[in-house]
Scaffold this motif. Sequence first.
Motif, PDB file in Angstrom:
ATOM      1  N   TYR A 146      18.796  -8.079  24.360  1.00 53.13           N
ATOM      2  CA  TYR A 146      18.138  -9.298  24.907  1.00 53.13           C
ATOM      3  C   TYR A 146      16.853  -9.340  25.772  1.00 53.13           C
ATOM      4  N   LEU A 147      16.732  -7.915  26.224  1.00 54.26           N
ATOM      5  CA  LEU A 147      15.743  -7.618  27.335  1.00 54.26           C
ATOM      6  C   LEU A 147      14.437  -7.287  26.433  1.00 54.26           C
ATOM      7  N   GLU A 148      14.596  -6.720  25.255  1.00 52.51           N
ATOM      8  CA  GLU A 148      13.646  -6.279  24.454  1.00 52.51           C
ATOM      9  C   GLU A 148      12.914  -7.559  23.661  1.00 52.51           C
ATOM     10  N   TYR A 149      14.140  -8.513  23.444  1.00 49.17           N
ATOM     11  CA  TYR A 149      13.604  -9.758  22.885  1.00 49.17           C
ATOM     12  C   TYR A 149      12.744 -10.594  23.937  1.00 49.17           C
ATOM     13  N   LEU A 150      12.983 -10.561  25.173  1.00 48.99           N
ATOM     14  CA  LEU A 150      12.124 -11.324  26.039  1.00 48.99           C
ATOM     15  C   LEU A 150      10.821 -10.658  26.094  1.00 48.99           C
ATOM     16  N   TYR A 151      10.662  -9.278  25.903  1.00 51.26           N
ATOM     17  CA  TYR A 151       9.422  -8.678  25.865  1.00 51.26           C
ATOM     18  C   TYR A 151       8.539  -9.210  24.979  1.00 51.26           C
ATOM     19  N   THR A 152       9.263  -9.540  23.663  1.00 52.65           N
ATOM     20  CA  THR A 152       8.460  -9.888  22.455  1.00 52.65           C
ATOM     21  C   THR A 152       7.958 -11.463  22.598  1.00 52.65           C
ATOM     22  N   GLN A 153       8.646 -11.977  23.581  1.00 50.01           N
ATOM     23  CA  GLN A 153       8.083 -13.494  23.776  1.00 50.01           C
ATOM     24  C   GLN A 153       6.851 -13.704  24.582  1.00 50.01           C
ATOM     25  N   GLU A 154       6.097 -12.557  24.935  1.00 49.44           N
ATOM     26  CA  GLU A 154       4.713 -12.576  25.664  1.00 49.44           C
ATOM     27  C   GLU A 154       5.305 -12.760  27.033  1.00 49.44           C
ATOM     28  N   LEU A 155       6.396 -12.426  27.810  1.00 50.00           N
ATOM     29  CA  LEU A 155       6.670 -12.297  29.110  1.00 50.00           C
ATOM     30  C   LEU A 155       6.263 -11.085  29.602  1.00 50.00           C
ATOM     31  N   GLN A 156       5.063 -10.772  29.591  1.00 44.48           N
ATOM     32  CA  GLN A 156       4.414  -9.221  29.989  1.00 44.48           C
ATOM     33  C   GLN A 156       4.582  -9.055  31.561  1.00 44.48           C
ATOM     34  N   GLY A 157       4.513 -10.054  32.340  1.00 42.19           N
ATOM     35  CA  GLY A 157       4.713 -10.144  33.655  1.00 42.19           C
ATOM     36  C   GLY A 157       6.183  -9.534  34.144  1.00 42.19           C
ATOM     37  N   LEU A 158       7.195 -10.288  33.411  1.00 41.27           N
ATOM     38  CA  LEU A 158       8.439  -9.942  33.559  1.00 41.27           C
ATOM     39  C   LEU A 158       8.835  -8.421  33.136  1.00 41.27           C
ATOM     40  N   LYS A 159       8.093  -8.111  31.985  1.00 44.28           N
ATOM     41  CA  LYS A 159       8.054  -6.594  31.595  1.00 44.28           C
ATOM     42  C   LYS A 159       7.670  -5.814  32.379  1.00 44.28           C
ATOM     43  N   LEU A 160       6.497  -5.861  32.989  1.00 41.49           N
ATOM     44  CA  LEU A 160       5.858  -5.000  33.892  1.00 41.49           C
ATOM     45  C   LEU A 160       6.628  -4.859  35.397  1.00 41.49           C
ATOM     46  N   PHE A 161       7.095  -5.961  35.795  1.00 36.96           N
ATOM     47  CA  PHE A 161       8.031  -6.298  36.964  1.00 36.96           C
ATOM     48  C   PHE A 161       9.454  -5.158  36.710  1.00 36.96           C
ATOM     49  N   ILE A 162       9.767  -5.407  35.679  1.00 32.35           N
ATOM     50  CA  ILE A 162      11.324  -4.670  35.533  1.00 32.35           C
ATOM     51  C   ILE A 162      11.027  -3.223  35.199  1.00 32.35           C
ATOM     52  N   GLU A 163       9.996  -2.897  34.361  1.00 33.41           N
ATOM     53  CA  GLU A 163       9.832  -1.440  34.359  1.00 33.41           C
ATOM     54  C   GLU A 163       9.306  -0.837  35.385  1.00 33.41           C
ATOM     55  N   SER A 164       8.605  -1.543  36.318  1.00 29.04           N
ATOM     56  CA  SER A 164       8.184  -0.924  37.721  1.00 29.04           C
ATOM     57  C   SER A 164       9.010  -0.928  38.889  1.00 29.04           C
ATOM     58  N   SER A 165      10.038  -1.857  38.910  1.00 30.98           N
ATOM     59  CA  SER A 165      10.753  -1.999  40.152  1.00 30.98           C
ATOM     60  C   SER A 165      12.371  -2.002  39.706  1.00 30.98           C
ATOM     61  N   ILE A 166      12.893  -1.993  38.346  1.00 29.04           N
ATOM     62  CA  ILE A 166      14.055  -1.851  38.165  1.00 29.04           C
ATOM     63  C   ILE A 166      14.551  -0.629  36.972  1.00 29.04           C
ATOM     64  N   HIS A 167      13.457   0.012  36.976  1.00 28.36           N
ATOM     65  CA  HIS A 167      13.797   1.237  35.974  1.00 28.36           C
ATOM     66  C   HIS A 167      14.882   2.097  36.355  1.00 28.36           C
TER      67      HIS A 167
END
Length: 712
Positions: free
Chosen positions: A679-700
């Motif tokens: 589901y997380l990968e699915y959200l990334y494909t929906q052009e939610l780039q801000g969400l992706k950058l935040f999760i990868e930088s703060s929750i990795h």
Amino acid sequence: VMEPWDGYFAEGLTGFVGKVQLKHWKYWKNAAKDRTPPKNEVLQKHLVTVEKIAQEKGLAPEELDILLNIALSGKFAEVVSTRLLKNLVPTSVITEDSVISAVSWLCVGKCSRTTQVLFLKWLIAMFDFIDQKEQVNALYGFFFGFLQDEKLFPFACHVLYMLTKKKNVKPFRVRRLLDLQTKIGSEPPLQALLSLYKNFCPEMVSVTLPTNTKVQFKDSENLWKIAISNIKRRLYGALLTSQPNLIDTTCPQSRKRKWHTKLVLPVSSAYSSCSPESQRTSPVDLIGHGDTFPVEQLQTFPQLLENIHCLELPSRIGSVLANRLLLHYVNCVSDDSVYRRMYYWMGQTLREECPWHKVENQQFEQEFKDFLRTIFEAECFLQEGFSSCEEFLYRSLPFWDGCSCRSQVLQLVSWIPLSTFSEMKSYLFKPLAQLFFTSSLYFKCSVLECLRELLLNWLNWHIMQTGTTTKSAADLLNTTLSSLVSSVADLIHFVGWLSTVALRLENNSAFLMHFILDFYEIVSDVYLMYNLPLVVMPPAGVFYTALLSMDSVSLDHLCYIMYRYRANLIAAKQNQQAKKTVLQFKFSSQTCQEYNQYITAMVGCLWTSNVFQKDFHHQGIRMGPEVLERTRVKAYRKSFNIVYHPALTGYATLFLQEAQSEDRTPNFQLIQGRRWEWYLEYLYTQELQGLKLFIESSIHRATQSSQAQSSK
């Protein structure tokens, strides 16, 4: 002395036939030879006739030439000369020869000092109507001599200010002005003229002059401007009715012609456009020299490069605003005298034509809009705001209704030069805030966009100053930087206050939130992108409203902003510890604490589902279990994670519909374990780039630990 009107009547008399009777002007010729008592009934009758013609239709160039010479000849009493001068209103232009002939009468000394003062006032008011000024400039030394007279002094300074060119600045004149300053003190007209001299030749003027004072001269147009305005209205208004097919009747032609005249290069100033008779050498031509390139012949950029050394700006300084080549020239030569001329003219025009200052100007609002748009385009081209516009905004915004010329006024606000916020708050932001809170949603968004552009212009100015500063100017840069940081921080806090209140008034509008987050996207990157040692977090009223928003765009935008805050704070802390930067960064522990609280709240909402227990911000959403149980929401802990968040439930539904083979109601509880990662990968494909950058930088790290637990 030869009586000038003897020659003028032979040529100029035919121009009067259509207006008044021939005997009326013959009277002036005969009466001028002998002093006539001012109470003479015939004289009074003819004076009334002249006043009527001047006020109703104005005077043609040859007519004005005759009366100007009569008024200054000293043949009549002072009261008669005064009445004539007050009614010298042109319909089109004033010939340069008329001005030179009038000045020659001052050399004779037959007219009184009061008449001379009135003539100088008239000359200042009608300066833009003079067709050419080269020969008038040749009389610069004569006007300079008027500085010795106490009554003529302020008006002579004004005339000299408008006539001064670089060739007029001479050491003996500088010494004379400095002697006057020692004698009479720092009079504003004298300070203005000295500043102009210093701009042309700084090596000649060694004294320190104030740089933050604006040029101030007494308004000399009050006696004539109403008459000129009425004449043009009547004249071109008549043309509208007589030629409906040739002239657009949707706008009053008189004011259109007025604006057009101000912003177009004066063709008559070109030597090539003069008649052969006017190109013949005269004694005055021999006095004034200097080969110049006519600006109206300037058509291409290569022409500008070839003639930039001999280019001279037109006397109608407003025409520079609409000419990109001349704006290039202004930007290249960095001549402060050009700006001073432009500021004076622009400030006067803005005051006179503002539709919410004078009721009679409201019918010409469209022309005023076009004028403001021309100013804004020139400011964008020069990447610099005009101080006269700043002064106009400070004076006019308290009386502005927020509707008249709205977009143009807000565009000018975005180019206000950097200054202390305390001054801007009382004169600019206070009246703007009053309109902001009582106006529509669209107006609120327009104001926020305007303040965003203002912040960008300040930051870009800082970048340009940093890139061009030498090592010797480092101390000055630090002083300027301190004021810049203070002003930018105050502006950000002001916008934060506006945004918090506006969201409450507009029921947390997603449209409004878009403009607010656009502003804070710039704020979040001030340190890395613009090299400004400043980090300011958004207020809780903005942060939590965006975090709990039902709009996925706002949530994604907030995630990107927090990602950029993290990058800027890490870089600032590393540079502070390593002492890599020369600039003093006042790193605030409160800023870090507030950032950590926001990050804890975001992670608790979107990832760990413990926001109601872990949010320690004093304006956060921490609540006890007993309060949450009263809501009767079964899984209240998960209410705002990436699956159940109101802004993301639509994505979760679409994800389950694609993942489930059968057509059944989506069950969000199925999104866990591996499906959580899918589901997380699915959200990334929906052009939610801000969400992706935040999760990868703060929750990795949390992601890695969860993957390790799922693999066991």
